[in-house]
Design a protein around this motif. Structure first.
Motif, PDB file in Angstrom:
ATOM      1  N   VAL A 157      94.601  59.942  20.455  1.00 55.30           N
ATOM      2  CA  VAL A 157      94.701  60.378  19.061  1.00 55.30           C
ATOM      3  C   VAL A 157      94.327  59.218  18.147  1.00 55.30           C
ATOM      4  O   VAL A 157      94.851  58.109  18.291  1.00 55.30           O
ATOM      5  CB  VAL A 157      96.117  60.887  18.741  1.00 55.30           C
ATOM      6  CG1 VAL A 157      96.238  61.268  17.274  1.00 55.30           C
ATOM      7  CG2 VAL A 157      96.459  62.082  19.628  1.00 55.30           C
ATOM      8  N   THR A 158      93.441  59.468  17.191  1.00 57.43           N
ATOM      9  CA  THR A 158      93.016  58.421  16.267  1.00 57.43           C
ATOM     10  C   THR A 158      94.122  58.098  15.267  1.00 57.43           C
ATOM     11  O   THR A 158      95.053  58.885  15.071  1.00 57.43           O
ATOM     12  CB  THR A 158      91.756  58.859  15.496  1.00 57.43           C
ATOM     13  OG1 THR A 158      92.090  59.985  14.676  1.00 57.43           O
ATOM     14  CG2 THR A 158      90.633  59.237  16.460  1.00 57.43           C
ATOM     15  N   ALA A 159      94.005  56.935  14.627  1.00 54.25           N
ATOM     16  CA  ALA A 159      95.009  56.518  13.653  1.00 54.25           C
ATOM     17  C   ALA A 159      95.132  57.526  12.511  1.00 54.25           C
ATOM     18  O   ALA A 159      96.232  57.794  12.013  1.00 54.25           O
ATOM     19  CB  ALA A 159      94.655  55.139  13.109  1.00 54.25           C
ATOM     20  N   ARG A 160      94.000  58.112  12.096  1.00 50.95           N
ATOM     21  CA  ARG A 160      94.026  59.093  11.009  1.00 50.95           C
ATOM     22  C   ARG A 160      94.854  60.312  11.395  1.00 50.95           C
ATOM     23  O   ARG A 160      95.666  60.809  10.610  1.00 50.95           O
ATOM     24  CB  ARG A 160      92.594  59.505  10.674  1.00 50.95           C
ATOM     25  CG  ARG A 160      92.486  60.545   9.577  1.00 50.95           C
ATOM     26  CD  ARG A 160      91.035  60.944   9.386  1.00 50.95           C
ATOM     27  NE  ARG A 160      90.899  62.013   8.393  1.00 50.95           N
ATOM     28  CZ  ARG A 160      89.760  62.618   8.107  1.00 50.95           C
ATOM     29  NH1 ARG A 160      88.641  62.250   8.750  1.00 50.95           N
ATOM     30  NH2 ARG A 160      89.718  63.574   7.214  1.00 50.95           N
ATOM     31  N   TRP A 161      94.671  60.796  12.619  1.00 54.62           N
ATOM     32  CA  TRP A 161      95.405  61.980  13.054  1.00 54.62           C
ATOM     33  C   TRP A 161      96.867  61.668  13.369  1.00 54.62           C
ATOM     34  O   TRP A 161      97.729  62.530  13.252  1.00 54.62           O
ATOM     35  CB  TRP A 161      94.714  62.609  14.261  1.00 54.62           C
ATOM     36  CG  TRP A 161      93.626  63.542  13.837  1.00 54.62           C
ATOM     37  CD1 TRP A 161      92.287  63.311  13.807  1.00 54.62           C
ATOM     38  CD2 TRP A 161      93.815  64.870  13.327  1.00 54.62           C
ATOM     39  NE1 TRP A 161      91.616  64.395  13.322  1.00 54.62           N
ATOM     40  CE2 TRP A 161      92.522  65.380  13.021  1.00 54.62           C
ATOM     41  CE3 TRP A 161      94.929  65.682  13.097  1.00 54.62           C
ATOM     42  CZ2 TRP A 161      92.326  66.649  12.504  1.00 54.62           C
ATOM     43  CZ3 TRP A 161      94.735  66.946  12.581  1.00 54.62           C
ATOM     44  CH2 TRP A 161      93.449  67.430  12.290  1.00 54.62           C
ATOM     45  N   ARG A 162      97.148  60.427  13.776  1.00 51.52           N
ATOM     46  CA  ARG A 162      98.545  60.066  14.019  1.00 51.52           C
ATOM     47  C   ARG A 162      99.368  60.240  12.748  1.00 51.52           C
ATOM     48  O   ARG A 162     100.501  60.724  12.793  1.00 51.52           O
ATOM     49  CB  ARG A 162      98.633  58.615  14.488  1.00 51.52           C
ATOM     50  CG  ARG A 162      98.237  58.405  15.930  1.00 51.52           C
ATOM     51  CD  ARG A 162      98.293  56.941  16.285  1.00 51.52           C
ATOM     52  NE  ARG A 162      97.500  56.659  17.476  1.00 51.52           N
ATOM     53  CZ  ARG A 162      97.052  55.461  17.800  1.00 51.52           C
ATOM     54  NH1 ARG A 162      97.309  54.438  17.018  1.00 51.52           N
ATOM     55  NH2 ARG A 162      96.343  55.297  18.890  1.00 51.52           N
ATOM     56  N   ALA A 163      98.809  59.823  11.621  1.00 51.97           N
ATOM     57  CA  ALA A 163      99.533  59.971  10.347  1.00 51.97           C
ATOM     58  C   ALA A 163      99.777  61.434  10.017  1.00 51.97           C
ATOM     59  O   ALA A 163     100.834  61.802   9.505  1.00 51.97           O
ATOM     60  CB  ALA A 163      98.738  59.296   9.232  1.00 51.97           C
ATOM     61  N   ARG A 164      98.803  62.294  10.320  1.00 48.36           N
ATOM     62  CA  ARG A 164      98.955  63.718  10.020  1.00 48.36           C
ATOM     63  C   ARG A 164      99.920  64.418  10.983  1.00 48.36           C
ATOM     64  O   ARG A 164     100.553  65.410  10.617  1.00 48.36           O
ATOM     65  CB  ARG A 164      97.589  64.405  10.095  1.00 48.36           C
ATOM     66  CG  ARG A 164      96.606  63.956   9.015  1.00 48.36           C
ATOM     67  CD  ARG A 164      95.307  64.721   9.135  1.00 48.36           C
ATOM     68  NE  ARG A 164      94.365  64.384   8.067  1.00 48.36           N
ATOM     69  CZ  ARG A 164      93.175  64.963   7.907  1.00 48.36           C
ATOM     70  NH1 ARG A 164      92.792  65.916   8.745  1.00 48.36           N
ATOM     71  NH2 ARG A 164      92.396  64.595   6.920  1.00 48.36           N
ATOM     72  N   LEU A 165      99.993  63.921  12.201  1.00 49.92           N
ATOM     73  CA  LEU A 165     100.782  64.611  13.228  1.00 49.92           C
ATOM     74  C   LEU A 165     102.251  64.180  13.252  1.00 49.92           C
ATOM     75  O   LEU A 165     103.030  64.710  14.045  1.00 49.92           O
ATOM     76  CB  LEU A 165     100.169  64.362  14.611  1.00 49.92           C
ATOM     77  CG  LEU A 165      98.831  65.047  14.880  1.00 49.92           C
ATOM     78  CD1 LEU A 165      98.277  64.618  16.235  1.00 49.92           C
ATOM     79  CD2 LEU A 165      98.990  66.566  14.836  1.00 49.92           C
ATOM     80  N   GLY A 166     102.633  63.235  12.380  1.00 52.32           N
ATOM     81  CA  GLY A 166     104.002  62.735  12.427  1.00 52.32           C
ATOM     82  C   GLY A 166     105.043  63.834  12.278  1.00 52.32           C
ATOM     83  O   GLY A 166     105.920  64.010  13.134  1.00 52.32           O
ATOM     84  N   ALA A 167     104.951  64.624  11.212  1.00 48.28           N
ATOM     85  CA  ALA A 167     105.946  65.684  10.984  1.00 48.28           C
ATOM     86  C   ALA A 167     105.877  66.784  12.035  1.00 48.28           C
ATOM     87  O   ALA A 167     106.920  67.211  12.558  1.00 48.28           O
ATOM     88  CB  ALA A 167     105.765  66.265   9.578  1.00 48.28           C
ATOM     89  N   PRO A 168     104.681  67.297  12.410  1.00 50.51           N
ATOM     90  CA  PRO A 168     104.648  68.317  13.465  1.00 50.51           C
ATOM     91  C   PRO A 168     105.235  67.835  14.791  1.00 50.51           C
ATOM     92  O   PRO A 168     105.919  68.607  15.488  1.00 50.51           O
ATOM     93  CB  PRO A 168     103.146  68.614  13.604  1.00 50.51           C
ATOM     94  CG  PRO A 168     102.571  68.284  12.267  1.00 50.51           C
ATOM     95  CD  PRO A 168     103.358  67.114  11.781  1.00 50.51           C
TER      96      PRO A 168
END
Length: 309
Positions: free
Chosen positions: A267-278
C-alpha cells in the motif's frame, strides 16, 4: 538499507531477532496456558482474561513510574534479567496448589518489572542497525511477532491438550531461558543511553513532555484505543471456546501478519492515509458477529478478518 538480506547481514541483528522471536513464542504459550488453567479452576471469563492480559495492565502502572529505566539500564543485562524473571514466574505459576492470588501476584510483579522492556528493546534495535535501517528492522520484528504468535498459540494449544496447562508453563519457562541465553551470549555489552538513576520524577517529566505535543497525542490515542478495546474481545477466547482458544489466537496473529505485510509492503503512503479509518473499523466490526454465537469456523474467519485491520 532496503532489503532483508542487508538487514540480517548487520552484526548482532540475527541474535537480537532470534531472542525477540523466542521470547514472543514463550509469552504466547505461557499466557494461553495460564488463562486455561485459571478458567478450568474458576469457570470465570473475567479471571481467565486477567490471567491472559493482566501483565499489560501492570505495564500501564509501570509505564507511569518506571519507564525512565529504559534509557538508564544496560540493555543486554536488562533484557537477560527480564527473560529469566519471566522463566522463574512461569515455573512458580506451574506449582500445583498455588493459590489464585499468588498466581496473580506473580503476574503483576512480572508485568510491572517488564514495563521498561519495550523501550530497552527498541532502543537497542536503534543502536544495532543504522538509522536508515530502523524502519525495516521494526517491520521485520512486527511481522515476526505475528508469525511467532501463530506458532506460540497453535503449539501452545496443542501442548495444553497433551501436557496440561502446567506442563505448557514449564515449556514456556524453558523458552524464556533460551531467549536469555541468546541475549547474553549473542549481543555485546553496551552502556546505558542516558546518565543518572531511574526515577518516578524523570518518568513523569518525560511522559509530560511527550504528551504536550498535540500531534503526538493523536498518534498515541490512535495506537492505544482501537487495539486496546479489541484486546477485550480477544481476552474472551478462552471462555468462548476453551478447547479451541489457541486456534482463535493463532487466527488473530495470522490476520495481523497479513495486514502488516499488505499495508507495509504493497500500500502506498497516499493510500495508507486514506485507509486509516476503514482499517480501524475493520479491526472491530467483525467481532459484532460474536453476539450471534457463531460456530468455530465462522468465529475463526471473523477473528482473522478483524486482525487484518
Amino acid at each position: 538499507m532496503r532489503t532483508y538480506r542487508e538487514l540480517f547481514r548487520t552484526p548482532e541483528f540475527t541474535p537480537f531477532f532470534a531472542a525477540v522471536s523466542v521470547q514472543t513464542a514463550a509469552q504466547t504459550a505461557t499466557g494461553l496456558a495460564l488463562a486455561t488453567l485459571v478458567y478450568t479452576r474458576t469457570g470465570s471469563p473475567l479471571l481467565s482474561a486477567l490471567a491472559m492480559f493482566g501483565p499489560s495492565l501492570a505495564q500501564v502502572a509501570g509505564a507511569l513510574t518506571l519507564l525512565s529505566a529504559a534509557d538508564r539500564l544496560p540493555p543486554r543485562a536488562t533484557l537477560t534479567a527480564l527473560a529469566l524473571l519471566s522463566a522463574a514466574a512461569a515455573c512458580v505459576q506451574a506449582v500445583p496448589g498455588l493459590p489464585l492470588w499468588g498466581a496473580f501476584a506473580v503476574l503483576l510483579v512480572v508485568g510491572a518489572a517488564g514495563s521498561p522492556g519495550g523501550g530497552v528493546r527498541y532502543g537497542l534495535l536503534n543502536e544495532i542497525v543504522p538509522r536508515e535501517g530502523f524502519l525495516i528492522g521494526r517491520s521485520v520484528l512486527n511481522m515476526t511477532g505475528g508469525a511467532m504468535q501463530i506458532c506460540g498459540f497453535a503449539v501452545g494449544g496443542a501442548l495444553v491438550a497433551v501436557f496440561s496447562p502446567r506442563g505448557t508453563l514449564l515449556v514456556g519457562a524453558a523458552l524464556y531461558v533460551v531467549a536469555a541465553a541468546v541475549t547474553r551470549f549473542g549481543l555485546s555489552a553496551r552502556a546505558p543511553r542516558a546518565a543518572g538513576r531511574p526515577s518516578v520524577r524523570e518518568t513523569r517529566r518525560t511522559n509530560a513532555l511527550l504528551w504536550s505535543s498535540v500531534p503526538r497525542r493523536y498518534v498515541f490515542l490512535a495506537l492505544w484505543v482501537p487495539n486496546g478495546l479489541v484486546v477485550g474481545c480477544e481476552s474472551l477466547y478462552v471462555a468462548y471456546a476453551p478447547a479451541h482458544a489457541g486456534l482463535l489466537f493463532a487466527g488473530g496473529a495470522l490476520g495481523m501478519l497479513a495486514g502488516d505485510t499488505l499495508v507495509g509492503r504493497f500500500v502506498t503512503a497516499r493510500w495508507r492515509a486514506r485507509l486509516g479509518a476503514p482499517l480501524r473499523l475493520l479491526l472491530a466490526a467483525p467481532y459484532l458477529l460474536f453476539a450471534l454465537r457463531p460456530g468455530l469456523p465462522l468465529a475463526l474467519a471473523a477473528v482473522v478478518l478483524a486482525s487484518v485491520g
